[in-house]
Design an enzyme around this catalytic site. Structure first.
Site, short mmCIF file in Angstrom:
data_model
loop_
_atom_site.label_atom_id
_atom_site.label_comp_id
_atom_site.label_asym_id
_atom_site.label_seq_id
_atom_site.Cartn_x
_atom_site.Cartn_y
_atom_site.Cartn_z
N HIS A 251 -48.95 4.94 -15.63
CA HIS A 251 -49.54 3.93 -16.42
C HIS A 251 -50.87 3.55 -15.89
O HIS A 251 -51.31 3.81 -14.54
CB HIS A 251 -48.90 2.81 -16.14
CG HIS A 251 -47.66 2.86 -17.10
ND1 HIS A 251 -46.67 1.66 -17.38
CD2 HIS A 251 -47.06 3.76 -18.08
CE1 HIS A 251 -45.61 1.99 -18.23
NE2 HIS A 251 -45.78 3.12 -18.64
N GLU B 176 -52.44 1.07 -15.05
CA GLU B 176 -52.33 -0.08 -13.62
C GLU B 176 -51.97 0.62 -12.60
O GLU B 176 -52.78 0.53 -11.36
CB GLU B 176 -51.40 -1.15 -13.80
CG GLU B 176 -51.78 -1.81 -15.28
CD GLU B 176 -50.84 -1.49 -16.40
OE1 GLU B 176 -50.69 -0.58 -16.60
OE2 GLU B 176 -50.14 -2.39 -16.96
N CYS C 234 -46.23 -4.14 -17.73
CA CYS C 234 -44.62 -3.90 -17.77
C CYS C 234 -44.17 -4.25 -16.35
O CYS C 234 -44.99 -4.52 -15.52
CB CYS C 234 -44.24 -2.40 -18.09
SG CYS C 234 -44.57 -1.16 -16.98
N CYS D 133 -45.37 -2.05 -13.35
CA CYS D 133 -46.74 -2.23 -13.09
C CYS D 133 -46.79 -3.79 -12.28
O CYS D 133 -47.39 -3.88 -11.40
CB CYS D 133 -47.86 -2.10 -14.25
SG CYS D 133 -47.73 -0.42 -14.67
#
Lengths: 140, 140
Positions: B54, B56, B84, B87
């Site tokens: 992801h 992040e 999410c 993260c």
């Protein structure tokens, strides 16, 4: 309890011992698919200077790489310590079927506390529009 | 609202657009330290075949790498979508001070549901002992 479970956890423990020898918080993880190990990892936060380099994250990344899939939905993760919030999220993202852990995270490596401020909505319209467009296009 | 906030979020949006162009769910993130960007990332789950890739996570890893620190406690993370669970956990592990996001994760990229079975305690004594020994040694 299947003998496989014990075998895989022993492999995870070997990885935890490697972490220990490298002066990392000793946590090891393996991803198993059927009776095979498809991913291994041990905590490398210090070595890589990376707070995301937990054993589970590295094992998941390795397994996805080996299997050529971003989902591990028929896999079991064996990890020597109860997963933190980040790793639990990663397990969910990877759609891992089952998690077996050894030690509970009572006082060892607790999930870091939630200390950060959070603020939402900055440039929301643009960001939201981009994502909506993406999914709209996918559905065409 | 500081102008810096808007500037950093615009940079994150540019990264989200790059993700879009690469047919990834369009999410971008930057880590800022003072008035400088020290880490960037955009969603690369498809390209890397890695559910942990992801925006992040990649931005945090990049920032830690640049700053030579596993903690980002004086940093702000700007991300175009509400983080999410994975993260959020990574943000906590990195001890990031502040998170600014654009779109809320209402229907876009929800945290994957918790579908996995979990079982604890297998070889607990060995795993727990290893960790206790590690921390005992650290306190000497």
């Amino acid at each position: 309890m299947l003998d496989f479970d014990k075998f895989f956890m022993q492999e995870a423990l070997k990885l935890a011992k490697t972490a220990f020898e490298e002066d990392e918080v000793p946590v090891g993880a393996v991803v198993a698919y059927g009776n095979k190990i498809v991913g291994k990892g041990y905590n490398q936060v210090e070595k890589l200077n990376d707070p995301t380099a937990h054993a589970e994250i590295l094992a998941i990344t390795a397994a996805c790489n080996l299997l050529g899939s971003k989902y591990l939905d028929k896999c079991t993760l064996y990890v020597t310590l109860e997963p933190c919030m980040m790793c639990t999220g990663a397990i969910r993202e990877a759609q891992i079927q089952k998690v077996v852990f050894a030690a509970t995270d009572s006082s060892h490596r607790k999930s870091a506390p939630n200390l950060f401020e959070i603020q939402g909505g900055l440039l929301e319209a643009e960001a939201s529009e981009l994502i909506k467009t993406f999914f709209k296009r996918k559905r065409l």
